[in-house]
Scaffold this active site. Structure first.
Site, mmCIF file in Angstrom:
data_model
loop_
_atom_site.group_PDB
_atom_site.id
_atom_site.type_symbol
_atom_site.label_atom_id
_atom_site.label_comp_id
_atom_site.label_asym_id
_atom_site.label_seq_id
_atom_site.Cartn_x
_atom_site.Cartn_y
_atom_site.Cartn_z
ATOM 1 N N HIS A 308 0.888 -1.047 0.107
ATOM 2 C CA HIS A 308 -0.022 -0.080 -0.171
ATOM 3 C C HIS A 308 0.907 1.091 0.082
ATOM 4 C CE1 HIS A 308 -3.036 2.817 1.305
ATOM 5 N NE2 HIS A 308 -4.005 1.969 0.844
ATOM 6 N N ASP A 366 -7.998 -4.901 -0.007
ATOM 7 C CA ASP A 366 -8.618 -6.099 -1.049
ATOM 8 C C ASP A 366 -8.202 -7.353 -0.837
ATOM 9 O OD1 ASP A 366 -7.670 -3.271 -2.928
ATOM 10 O OD2 ASP A 366 -9.880 -4.139 -3.056
HETATM 11 C C1 SDX Z 1 -6.260 0.081 -2.790
HETATM 12 O O1 SDX Z 1 -4.323 4.394 -2.073
HETATM 13 C C2 SDX Z 1 -5.407 3.924 -1.274
HETATM 14 O O2 SDX Z 1 -5.604 4.317 -0.154
HETATM 15 C C3 SDX Z 1 -6.030 2.718 -2.118
HETATM 16 C C4 SDX Z 1 -7.009 1.985 -1.334
HETATM 17 C C5 SDX Z 1 -8.197 2.689 -0.962
HETATM 18 O O3 SDX Z 1 -9.076 2.384 0.000
HETATM 19 O O4 SDX Z 1 -8.626 3.490 -1.657
HETATM 20 O O5 SDX Z 1 -6.273 1.540 -0.076
HETATM 21 C C6 SDX Z 1 -7.429 0.694 -2.152
HETATM 22 O O6 SDX Z 1 -6.171 0.608 -3.843
HETATM 23 C C7 SDX Z 1 -5.488 -0.939 -1.908
HETATM 24 C C8 SDX Z 1 -4.309 -1.571 -2.865
HETATM 25 C C9 SDX Z 1 -4.598 -2.469 -3.832
HETATM 26 N N1 SDX Z 1 -3.748 -2.973 -4.807
HETATM 27 C C10 SDX Z 1 -3.038 -4.107 -4.583
HETATM 28 O O7 SDX Z 1 -3.124 -4.748 -3.767
HETATM 29 C C11 SDX Z 1 -2.208 -4.322 -6.041
HETATM 30 C C12 SDX Z 1 -0.688 -4.918 -5.469
HETATM 31 N N2 SDX Z 1 -0.134 -3.883 -4.543
HETATM 32 C C13 SDX Z 1 0.895 -2.892 -5.357
HETATM 33 O O8 SDX Z 1 0.959 -2.814 -6.765
HETATM 34 C C14 SDX Z 1 1.312 -1.753 -4.594
HETATM 35 O O9 SDX Z 1 1.847 -2.121 -3.226
HETATM 36 C C15 SDX Z 1 0.625 -0.538 -4.604
HETATM 37 C C16 SDX Z 1 0.039 -0.088 -5.991
HETATM 38 C C17 SDX Z 1 -0.847 -0.700 -3.541
HETATM 39 C C18 SDX Z 1 1.453 0.750 -3.852
HETATM 40 O O10 SDX Z 1 2.312 1.044 -4.914
HETATM 41 P P1 SDX Z 1 3.558 2.150 -4.508
HETATM 42 O O11 SDX Z 1 2.800 2.595 -3.293
HETATM 43 O O12 SDX Z 1 3.562 2.840 -5.501
HETATM 44 O O13 SDX Z 1 4.779 1.102 -3.862
HETATM 45 P P2 SDX Z 1 5.673 0.380 -4.871
HETATM 46 O O14 SDX Z 1 4.770 -0.325 -5.992
HETATM 47 O O15 SDX Z 1 6.788 1.457 -5.347
HETATM 48 O O16 SDX Z 1 6.295 -0.427 -4.077
HETATM 49 C C19 SDX Z 1 7.275 -0.225 -3.429
HETATM 50 C C20 SDX Z 1 8.098 -1.834 -3.396
HETATM 51 C C21 SDX Z 1 8.474 -1.745 -5.016
HETATM 52 O O17 SDX Z 1 9.744 -2.466 -4.985
HETATM 53 P P3 SDX Z 1 11.083 -1.825 -5.330
HETATM 54 O O18 SDX Z 1 10.774 -0.933 -6.556
HETATM 55 O O19 SDX Z 1 11.172 -0.735 -3.870
HETATM 56 O O20 SDX Z 1 12.321 -2.590 -5.462
HETATM 57 O O21 SDX Z 1 7.478 -2.913 -3.006
HETATM 58 C C22 SDX Z 1 7.335 -3.577 -3.968
HETATM 59 C C23 SDX Z 1 7.529 -2.899 -5.259
HETATM 60 O O22 SDX Z 1 8.134 -3.726 -6.308
HETATM 61 N N3 SDX Z 1 5.904 -4.119 -3.781
HETATM 62 C C24 SDX Z 1 5.437 -5.521 -3.993
HETATM 63 C C25 SDX Z 1 4.091 -5.292 -3.888
HETATM 64 N N4 SDX Z 1 3.636 -4.043 -3.429
HETATM 65 C C26 SDX Z 1 4.972 -3.491 -3.606
HETATM 66 N N5 SDX Z 1 6.009 -6.481 -4.210
HETATM 67 C C27 SDX Z 1 5.238 -7.621 -4.386
HETATM 68 N N6 SDX Z 1 4.110 -7.662 -4.377
HETATM 69 C C28 SDX Z 1 3.287 -6.687 -4.049
HETATM 70 N N7 SDX Z 1 2.052 -6.557 -3.925
#
Ligand code: SDX
Length: 431
Positions: A308, A366
């Protein structure tokens, strides 16, 4: 120089700018950089707005480090346990919990706006049966503005109020109809004798050929799911609603834009993606392989429902949903649900994995919502529709707050231009 300032210094010119550090009721302080370009001729750059507050708000507060979520100051755990969705909707929109008379009047108002204009139902015929219900929601909610020309003046408080009530009252009817259309069943009209979530269940699952009895366990669980999804400060879809609304677009168009943004698998579409991921993993014996893929920077596979932008601790909503999943599955005689057991084991091993620990990745809202909704008989392509239905009240509350915000101006970000310098057009025979 006051100690409560952030001083920016341009070392190219020696020019400085002192910005007052403003502390809200909770959360990190901010500096207001509106004067930066005028004073220093410099923009800030913040792709994804990781360090940028877009507005001041009094609606929802998240402490990502501590895993705290408050709606108008009330902890989400207390509202999920003790409130109802319509009471929480009142709280989000009005700022205070209602007394009994206020709640009764609010519920009565919602109940008497649940029907949609009969001609609106014609829009569904334009969609193929296999259209994703979110595509239908985007279209039909946006089309509402074609039916309410009498209340589209966003500067008129009464127009704002009736539009908010219409959206909140009609979104379940529209959502249920998008499901009925996809399965070729007749639409079920709202039943004014039922509460918000019971009415939604009936419109989703009743058929004209037989009596429908609302299961109180399912109705209560659904009401809790709606509370948990109702608002979440300035997430992508809420920011979309605010940006669309900042142009003066009517609330139906702004909410339709929010539905579009929510659909993405990184946002509200993640619940459907979680179920697809769990079905793909299939068995606990495959978990190590998928966890390895999720932690491989060269593999695009992500654990959907994990991570998140704000939470660097447990998402409090995920914790409530995990308990609720256990209750609903047990009540339905499915305490051995294989998907739920797979999800619990996936959460357990992920939270013990160094990659997830180091990156502070926890299950988000989710991760479990789809498992409960699936057990209720809601198909996975309707999970994000349910999210949009719940979040509609948060979008409305945020939109209303924006419209009356004295600082409100049309949102128009700038950029860092890295394209071609100015050049002259060449005739094609000279290229
Ligand atoms: C919702 O914003 C909100 O409040 C949203 C929400 C709401 O109520 O409105 O809470 C609802 O959207 C919840 C999130 C649902 N999405 C997912 O579950 C999809 C999987 N998660 C992600 O793709 C990710 O965690 C995000 C999109 C939710 C957040 O992305 P960020 O903040 O841009 O963080 P990031 O992608 O840069 O991740 C940081 C690191 C990265 O690694 P590095 O580039 O630093 O090496 O963590 C890793 C990412 O690769 N990472 C994951 C991961 N999520 C982040 N690695 C593996 N699996 C994951 N799920």
């Amino acid at each position: 120089m006051s100690k409560n300032t952030l001083t920016l210094r341009d070392n190219r010119t020696g020019k400085t700018l002192d910005l007052e550090i403003q502390q809200g009721v909770a959360g990190p302080p901010v500096v207001d950089i509106r004067s930066l370009y005028g004073e220093m001729g410099i923009f800030t750059l913040d792709p994804g707005f990781k360090s940028t507050a877009s507005c001041t708000s009094q609606i929802t507060f998240i402490d990502g480090e501590k895993g705290i979520l408050l709606y108008r100051g009330y902890p989400i755990e207390q509202l999920a346990e003790k409130s109802s969705f319509s009471e929480t909707a009142f709280l989000l929109m009005k700022g205070q919990l209602p007394n009994q008379q206020e709640l009764d009047e609010f519920n009565d108002l919602l109940t008497h706006h649940t029907m949609v204009h009969e001609q609106l139902l014609n829009f569904y015929q334009g969609f193929r049966r296999d259209a994703h219900p979110m595509a239908i929601m985007v279209g039909v909610v946006g089309a509402l503005s074609a039916f309410y020309h009498d209340s589209l003046d966003i500067h008129d408080p009464q127009h704002r109020e009736i539009s908010a009530i219409r959206l909140l009252a009609k979104i379940p009817t529209i959502a249920a109809a998008s499901y009925k259309h996809s399965i070729g069943q007749p639409f079920i009209y709202p039943d004014n004798h039922l509460d918000y979530s019971s009415n939604l269940l009936k419109m989703l699952f009743a058929v004209p050929s037989e009596e429908y009895e609302v299961n109180p366990v399912i109705a209560q669980a659904l009401d809790k799911i709606l509370i948990l999804h109702a608002d979440h400060e300035q997430n992508a879809s809420t920011s979309t609603v605010r940006l669309a609304g900042s142009t003066g677009a009517n609330p139906f168009a702004a909410i339709s834009a929010g539905i579009s943004a929510l659909w993405g698998p990184l946002h509200g579409g993640a619940n459907e993606a979680v179920l697809n991921m769990l079905h793909e993993i299939g068995d606990v014996k495959h978990l190590p392989k998928y966890l390895k893929r999720a932690t491989d920077p060269d593999d695009p596979f992500r654990l959907m429902g994990f991570g998140h932008r704000v939470y660097r601790n447990h998402d409090p909503r995920a914790r409530v949903l995990r308990e609720e999943a256990q209750k609903v599955l047990t009540a339905l005689g499915r305490h051995d649900d294989p998907l739920f057991k797979l999800a619990l084991e996936l959460e357990r091993i992920a939270l013990e994995d160094d990659y997830f620990i180091k990156k502070k990745l926890y299950p988000n809202v989710d991760f479990y919502s789809g498992i409960i909704e699936s057990a209720m008989g809601i198909p996975s392509n309707m999970f994000t529709v349910m999210f949009a239905l719940a979040r509609c009240v948060g979008w409305i509350a945020q939109w209303k707050e924006m419209i009356v915000d004295k600082d409100q101006v049309i949102g128009r970000p700038r950029q860092l231009y890295t394209g071609a310098a100015q050049r002259d057009y060449l005739p094609i025979n000279k290229r």
